[in-house]
Write an enzyme that holds these catalytic residues in place. Structure first.
Site, PDB file in Angstrom:
ATOM      1  N   TRP A   1     -62.539  -0.227  41.309  1.00  0.00           N
ATOM      2  CA  TRP A   1     -63.369  -0.187  42.509  1.00  0.00           C
ATOM      3  C   TRP A   1     -62.577   0.345  43.701  1.00  0.00           C
ATOM      4  O   TRP A   1     -63.068   1.159  44.479  1.00  0.00           O
ATOM      5  CB  TRP A   1     -63.941  -1.565  42.784  1.00  0.00           C
ATOM      6  CG  TRP A   1     -65.053  -1.672  43.788  1.00  0.00           C
ATOM      7  CD1 TRP A   1     -65.259  -2.725  44.629  1.00  0.00           C
ATOM      8  CD2 TRP A   1     -66.127  -0.754  44.044  1.00  0.00           C
ATOM      9  NE1 TRP A   1     -66.387  -2.512  45.386  1.00  0.00           N
ATOM     10  CE2 TRP A   1     -66.942  -1.318  45.055  1.00  0.00           C
ATOM     11  CE3 TRP A   1     -66.472   0.484  43.520  1.00  0.00           C
ATOM     12  CZ2 TRP A   1     -68.081  -0.668  45.559  1.00  0.00           C
ATOM     13  CZ3 TRP A   1     -67.612   1.134  44.022  1.00  0.00           C
ATOM     14  CH2 TRP A   1     -68.395   0.554  45.020  1.00  0.00           C
TER      15      TRP A   1
ATOM     16  N   LYS B   1     -65.968  -9.532  44.582  1.00  0.00           N
ATOM     17  CA  LYS B   1     -67.101 -10.431  44.422  1.00  0.00           C
ATOM     18  C   LYS B   1     -66.649 -11.704  43.723  1.00  0.00           C
ATOM     19  O   LYS B   1     -66.098 -11.642  42.622  1.00  0.00           O
ATOM     20  CB  LYS B   1     -68.216  -9.748  43.613  1.00  0.00           C
ATOM     21  CG  LYS B   1     -68.779  -8.505  44.291  1.00  0.00           C
ATOM     22  CD  LYS B   1     -69.773  -7.760  43.422  1.00  0.00           C
ATOM     23  CE  LYS B   1     -70.291  -6.506  44.133  1.00  0.00           C
ATOM     24  NZ  LYS B   1     -71.238  -5.742  43.305  1.00  0.00           N
TER      25      LYS B   1
ATOM     26  N   GLY C   1     -73.219  -4.392  46.583  1.00  0.00           N
ATOM     27  CA  GLY C   1     -74.463  -3.809  46.098  1.00  0.00           C
ATOM     28  C   GLY C   1     -74.345  -3.390  44.650  1.00  0.00           C
ATOM     29  O   GLY C   1     -73.301  -3.565  44.015  1.00  0.00           O
TER      30      GLY C   1
ATOM     31  N   LYS D   1     -74.340 -13.252  40.451  1.00  0.00           N
ATOM     32  CA  LYS D   1     -74.959 -12.360  39.461  1.00  0.00           C
ATOM     33  C   LYS D   1     -74.021 -12.111  38.295  1.00  0.00           C
ATOM     34  O   LYS D   1     -74.474 -11.842  37.174  1.00  0.00           O
ATOM     35  CB  LYS D   1     -75.401 -11.051  40.122  1.00  0.00           C
ATOM     36  CG  LYS D   1     -74.306 -10.269  40.847  1.00  0.00           C
ATOM     37  CD  LYS D   1     -73.564  -9.301  39.965  1.00  0.00           C
ATOM     38  CE  LYS D   1     -72.477  -8.566  40.729  1.00  0.00           C
ATOM     39  NZ  LYS D   1     -71.699  -7.645  39.891  1.00  0.00           N
TER      40      LYS D   1
ATOM     41  N   THR E   1     -75.928  -5.233  36.808  1.00  0.00           N
ATOM     42  CA  THR E   1     -74.836  -5.910  36.109  1.00  0.00           C
ATOM     43  C   THR E   1     -75.297  -6.490  34.782  1.00  0.00           C
ATOM     44  O   THR E   1     -74.513  -6.577  33.832  1.00  0.00           O
ATOM     45  CB  THR E   1     -74.239  -7.025  36.997  1.00  0.00           C
ATOM     46  OG1 THR E   1     -73.987  -6.495  38.296  1.00  0.00           O
ATOM     47  CG2 THR E   1     -72.943  -7.545  36.435  1.00  0.00           C
TER      48      THR E   1
ATOM     49  N   SER F   1     -70.837  -2.660  32.792  1.00  0.00           N
ATOM     50  CA  SER F   1     -70.624  -4.029  33.269  1.00  0.00           C
ATOM     51  C   SER F   1     -69.629  -4.774  32.394  1.00  0.00           C
ATOM     52  O   SER F   1     -69.893  -5.061  31.220  1.00  0.00           O
ATOM     53  CB  SER F   1     -71.952  -4.786  33.295  1.00  0.00           C
ATOM     54  OG  SER F   1     -71.731  -6.165  33.538  1.00  0.00           O
TER      55      SER F   1
END
Length: 337
Positions: free
Chosen positions: A12, A106, A134, A189, A246, A252
């Site tokens: 990321w 996250k 997001g 999530k 996800t 994912s």
């Protein structure tokens, strides 16, 4: 042009560094692992974590945190959630008053049940803290595929500054003041995505996944509202949007780890095979802790914890969810009927 440092050289962090360089900013990428920086300097590509995404020559690479953190207009916190506190603590001496940090990791800290921006604010009290989140897999952002995220901050001008820094023709950014809702959606999530992967791993179909996604966002929403977040956030990009991508995407890592567990591997074996940080495993206990603290029922979260940490078979967990007491989907609809 802004001076921006990306703190963390995972998939990321690398993808966002590529976005920032494309937008014309002066970009520095930091990693605590000197060998990783040397590899990136040599190859200009993270062949293990984000193959095919090239870092242009103008992007600076360093293992010196003082060099990376000092004198920057924006710092992007892109380390895994379990390293946010220690990294923030190490950054503190190098940051000026009112330095702006945007967290892109996250997770929820298991021991304290704190969000990551709250941890950063606690460790670096002189800084302003924002969040960017997001439905945004690094593999697609790095390739320039159209993606939308949300920049959250307490002050509108800070959210809009992050928006302006990151936004381009393929990376659209919205703004929101609901940092809590953004972070809860992004962290929880991952736990639901583990469950979706487990269902895939034992051969269940689209019906099961749709049930997990919709009942999952119901659980996340109940908790988020109890904690003071906004309904609109959970129905938007950082809630249902991030949950869908996800739970369904081949990119994912949480879904992949869940699939391996569903196929019979232990949590440890699944994490080893994914070979990247599986945030949902770290967030699962924290999610259960928040559920208990705020007295919000979260049956999917509870069953995921039993599978991960108590060795409960996946099929038994699914059966337990299916055979729960009969109830209305939305009790309030009957009250208002």
């Amino acid at each position: 042009m802004a001076k921006v440092s990306v703190i963390g050289a995972g998939s990321w962090g690398i993808a966002l560094a590529a976005v920032l360089e494309k937008n014309g900013h002066e970009v520095t990428v930091w990693s605590a692992i000197k060998e990783e920086i040397e590899m990136l300097k040599r190859d200009r590509e993270h062949k293990e974590k984000l193959p095919g995404v090239r870092l242009e020559e103008g992007i600076r690479l360093t293992a010196d945190l003082a060099q990376a953190a000092s004198g920057k207009d924006l710092l992007v916190m892109a380390v895994p959630s379990v390293f946010v506190r220690s990294t923030a603590k190490s950054m503190r001496p190098y940051l000026e008053e009112q330095a702006l940090i945007v967290n892109v990791a996250k997770g929820i800290e298991e021991q304290t049940l704190m969000t990551l921006t709250d941890i950063i604010a606690e460790e670096i009290p002189q800084a302003k803290v924002a969040v960017l989140s997001g439905p945004s897999h690094a593999e697609e952002v790095g390739r320039g595929l159209p993606t939308t995220c949300v920049a959250g901050a307490k002050k509108k001008e800070d959210a809009e500054y992050v928006q302006n820094i990151f936004m381009n023709d393929v990376f659209r950014i919205y703004t929101s003041p609901d940092m809590l809702g953004i972070e809860l959606g992004g962290a929880l999530k991952n736990v639901i995505a583990l469950a979706a992967g487990m269902a895939d791993g034992i051969g269940y179909g689209d019906n099961t996944k749709a049930a997990l996604i919709t009942r999952g966002i119901t659980e996340i929403g109940r908790l988020a509202l109890a904690m003071g977040a906004k309904y609109e956030t959970l129905s938007g990009l950082t809630g249902i949007g991030d949950l869908i991508v996800t739970c369904a995407s081949v990119h994912s890592r949480n879904r992949k780890a869940g699939m391996l567990i569903g196929q019979g591997k232990s949590m440890e074996e699944a994490m080893e095979e994914v070979h990247m940080v599986v945030e949902g495993v770290y967030s699962a206990k924290a999610a259960k802790g928040l559920s208990e603290k705020y007295q919000v029922p979260m049956p999917i979260i509870e069953e995921v914890n039993r599978i991960l940490f108590e060795g409960k078979p996946v099929r038994e967990a699914v059966q337990g969810l299916m055979l729960r007491d009969k109830k209305a989907e939305h009790e309030k609809l009957w009250e208002d009927a």
